[in-house]
Design an enzyme around this catalytic site. Structure first.
Site, PDB file in Angstrom:
ATOM      1  N   PHE A  24       0.841  -1.197   0.000  1.00 50.63           N
ATOM      2  CA  PHE A  24       0.000   0.000   0.000  1.00 50.63           C
ATOM      3  C   PHE A  24       0.876   1.247   0.000  1.00 50.63           C
ATOM      4  O   PHE A  24       1.743   1.411   0.853  1.00 50.63           O
ATOM      5  CB  PHE A  24      -0.909   0.015   1.233  1.00 50.63           C
ATOM      6  CG  PHE A  24      -1.820   1.220   1.291  1.00 50.63           C
ATOM      7  CD1 PHE A  24      -2.896   1.328   0.435  1.00 50.63           C
ATOM      8  CD2 PHE A  24      -1.583   2.245   2.193  1.00 50.63           C
ATOM      9  CE1 PHE A  24      -3.744   2.437   0.472  1.00 50.63           C
ATOM     10  CE2 PHE A  24      -2.417   3.351   2.249  1.00 50.63           C
ATOM     11  CZ  PHE A  24      -3.496   3.453   1.386  1.00 50.63           C
ATOM     12  N   GLY A  25       0.654   2.128  -0.980  1.00 51.45           N
ATOM     13  CA  GLY A  25       1.368   3.387  -1.066  1.00 51.45           C
ATOM     14  C   GLY A  25       0.444   4.549  -0.781  1.00 51.45           C
ATOM     15  O   GLY A  25      -0.682   4.604  -1.301  1.00 51.45           O
ATOM     16  N   TYR A  26       0.889   5.483   0.051  1.00 54.12           N
ATOM     17  CA  TYR A  26       0.051   6.630   0.426  1.00 54.12           C
ATOM     18  C   TYR A  26       0.780   7.963   0.251  1.00 54.12           C
ATOM     19  O   TYR A  26       0.204   9.017   0.464  1.00 54.12           O
ATOM     20  CB  TYR A  26      -0.412   6.496   1.888  1.00 54.12           C
ATOM     21  CG  TYR A  26       0.740   6.363   2.864  1.00 54.12           C
ATOM     22  CD1 TYR A  26       1.326   7.488   3.433  1.00 54.12           C
ATOM     23  CD2 TYR A  26       1.264   5.119   3.197  1.00 54.12           C
ATOM     24  CE1 TYR A  26       2.396   7.379   4.301  1.00 54.12           C
ATOM     25  CE2 TYR A  26       2.328   4.996   4.065  1.00 54.12           C
ATOM     26  CZ  TYR A  26       2.894   6.129   4.618  1.00 54.12           C
ATOM     27  OH  TYR A  26       3.953   6.008   5.478  1.00 54.12           O
ATOM     28  N   GLY A  27       2.054   7.910  -0.126  1.00 55.29           N
ATOM     29  CA  GLY A  27       2.854   9.118  -0.343  1.00 55.29           C
ATOM     30  C   GLY A  27       3.462   9.072  -1.730  1.00 55.29           C
ATOM     31  O   GLY A  27       2.751   8.903  -2.726  1.00 55.29           O
ATOM     32  N   SER A  28       4.784   9.169  -1.800  1.00 54.91           N
ATOM     33  CA  SER A  28       5.440   9.192  -3.108  1.00 54.91           C
ATOM     34  C   SER A  28       5.278   7.879  -3.869  1.00 54.91           C
ATOM     35  O   SER A  28       5.413   7.855  -5.096  1.00 54.91           O
ATOM     36  CB  SER A  28       6.923   9.538  -2.968  1.00 54.91           C
ATOM     37  OG  SER A  28       7.601   8.539  -2.222  1.00 54.91           O
ATOM     38  N   GLU A  99      13.006   3.465   1.204  1.00 56.26           N
ATOM     39  CA  GLU A  99      12.234   3.865   2.383  1.00 56.26           C
ATOM     40  C   GLU A  99      13.049   3.737   3.675  1.00 56.26           C
ATOM     41  O   GLU A  99      12.491   3.641   4.764  1.00 56.26           O
ATOM     42  CB  GLU A  99      10.969   3.003   2.477  1.00 56.26           C
ATOM     43  CG  GLU A  99      10.098   3.047   1.244  1.00 56.26           C
ATOM     44  CD  GLU A  99       9.487   4.421   0.982  1.00 56.26           C
ATOM     45  OE1 GLU A  99       9.165   5.132   1.946  1.00 56.26           O
ATOM     46  OE2 GLU A  99       9.357   4.784  -0.206  1.00 56.26           O
TER      47      GLU A  99
END
Length: 194
Positions: A24-28, A99
């Site tokens: 799950f990606g929520y930023g870049s 990350e």
């Protein structure tokens, strides 16, 4: 905890026998997809909200002048919308380095737009990592973002690209949009090219 989390993450999960897993990606990760994936779908996770509370010493700032990037903080009932990627476990060789500045992989339940759910992983920078900056007024966060720049470019570019990506997803993120508004009102986003 050290800001460099590469080894922590490599010891957290055993991917033996796993062919693919959701991330799950929520930023870049929403807009800078520099890794191969098998499938990509809008999704959300519950009880977390996006906040510009993590310092960026390695991508959007420097150790002397850190930028601010998003992490997730717990909030019961909150829904955080982002993008899910089904990836091969070997992708984490790259992502753990990308990350590494304070982010750890956690398990989470993803809900896709059609209501179906799947288990996956998400990178979260918790408040016990050295790079965590925590809460600040939106205007102060915008000023810090306007001034910061690092190897991956101006911090303002990160904010603006994330805000645009969230709008494209139909995601409501008052925190991100408020900081974006402060950035525009200060006129200090010229370093991002507009």
């Amino acid at each position: 905890m050290s800001a460099n989390t590469i080894e922590h993450n490599r010891n957290r999960y055993n991917f033996s026998g796993v062919e693919s897993i959701w991330l799950f990606g929520y930023g870049s990760l929403i807009y800078k997809v520099d890794f191969p994936f098998l499938e990509q779908r809008p999704a959300s996770i519950r009880d977390w909200e996006r906040r510009f509370w993590q310092g960026s010493h390695d991508h959007r700032g420097t150790p002397e002048a850190p930028g601010r990037v998003v992490t997730l903080v717990e909030k019961p009932g909150a829904v955080c919308k982002g993008m899910a990627f089904r990836v091969s476990p070997n992708v984490f060789e790259h992502l753990d380095v990308r990350e590494k500045n304070g982010y750890l992989r956690f398990s989470t339940t993803l809900t896709f737009d059609d209501g179906r759910q799947a288990e996956g992983l998400v990178y979260i920078a918790t408040e016990d990592n050295e790079a965590f900056l925590g809460h600040a007024p939106d205007a102060d966060i915008a000023r810090q973002i306007a001034m910061a720049s690092g190897p991956s470019g101006p911090n303002a570019e990160y904010l603006l690209r994330l805000a645009d990506s969230l709008r494209a997803l139909g995601a409501d993120c008052p925190h991100t949009f408020a900081i974006e508004s402060h950035l525009h009102s200060t006129g200090e986003n010229s370093r991002s090219g507009g």
